[in-house]
Motif scaffolding. Sequence first.
Motif, mmCIF file in Angstrom:
data_model
loop_
_atom_site.group_PDB
_atom_site.id
_atom_site.type_symbol
_atom_site.label_atom_id
_atom_site.label_comp_id
_atom_site.label_asym_id
_atom_site.label_seq_id
_atom_site.Cartn_x
_atom_site.Cartn_y
_atom_site.Cartn_z
ATOM 1 N N GLN A 32 0.827 -1.203 0.000
ATOM 2 C CA GLN A 32 0.000 0.000 0.000
ATOM 3 C C GLN A 32 0.867 1.260 0.000
ATOM 4 O OE1 GLN A 32 -2.410 0.462 3.491
ATOM 5 N NE2 GLN A 32 -3.722 2.002 2.535
ATOM 6 N N ARG A 33 1.902 1.260 0.828
ATOM 7 C CA ARG A 33 2.798 2.428 0.880
ATOM 8 C C ARG A 33 3.539 2.617 -0.425
ATOM 9 N NH1 ARG A 33 3.263 4.754 6.176
ATOM 10 N NH2 ARG A 33 4.598 6.228 5.095
ATOM 11 N N LEU A 34 4.007 1.515 -1.013
ATOM 12 C CA LEU A 34 4.681 1.609 -2.311
ATOM 13 C C LEU A 34 3.737 2.116 -3.387
ATOM 14 C CD1 LEU A 34 6.831 -1.655 -2.328
ATOM 15 C CD2 LEU A 34 7.666 0.703 -2.152
ATOM 16 N N SER A 50 1.381 4.178 -3.110
ATOM 17 C CA SER A 50 1.157 5.622 -3.000
ATOM 18 C C SER A 50 2.302 6.423 -3.631
ATOM 19 C CB SER A 50 0.988 6.021 -1.542
ATOM 20 O OG SER A 50 2.201 5.860 -0.822
ATOM 21 N N PHE A 51 3.463 5.792 -3.847
ATOM 22 C CA PHE A 51 4.594 6.486 -4.474
ATOM 23 C C PHE A 51 4.622 6.290 -5.974
ATOM 24 C CE2 PHE A 51 6.266 5.836 -0.132
ATOM 25 C CZ PHE A 51 6.464 7.161 0.195
ATOM 26 N N LEU A 52 3.969 5.263 -6.457
ATOM 27 C CA LEU A 52 4.053 4.942 -7.895
ATOM 28 C C LEU A 52 2.967 5.569 -8.696
ATOM 29 C CD1 LEU A 52 5.004 1.183 -7.522
ATOM 30 C CD2 LEU A 52 6.520 3.096 -7.898
#
Length: 148
Positions: free
Chosen positions: A142-144, A146-148
């Motif tokens: 989920q965190r990744l 949000s960066f992609l």
Amino acid sequence: WACDPTARCGGQSDRVKGIVSAFLLAVATNRTFLVDSSDPFPMQWFFAPRFHDWRPRYNLGADAVRFLLWDHKEFVRTAFRDILEENTRIVVVNTNKRSLLGPLLRSKEIRGALSARNIHDLPHLSYHVWHFLFVPTPVVQQRLGSFL
């Protein structure tokens, strides 16, 4: 493979090399592969098992034979033979610094055992081992995302 606050585990790439090497050693010697890594944070905070559950369900310390593999020449000379001849099911490997993949894959015994499983000549072997063992946890995914 183990990494705790008392072991010198190195940085993240050292740990990846150690995990991949220990996995191949476990496969070649017909042992169960587990990752016991609590330093600096438990590994299962970031990774979950993909196709093989590597999480220990018990304390590895009591019945384990431990091998601290820092010196690769020493590994080739003595520790490697000791690991192959050790008859216990629990062998804890702590390693860092340089990869043990080279000495492992050059070993006649390991090469034969991995070839019998069609693993030895697999291109990008470390990638495939890591992909087989680990998937990012949902929180990390989920965190990744949000960066992609």
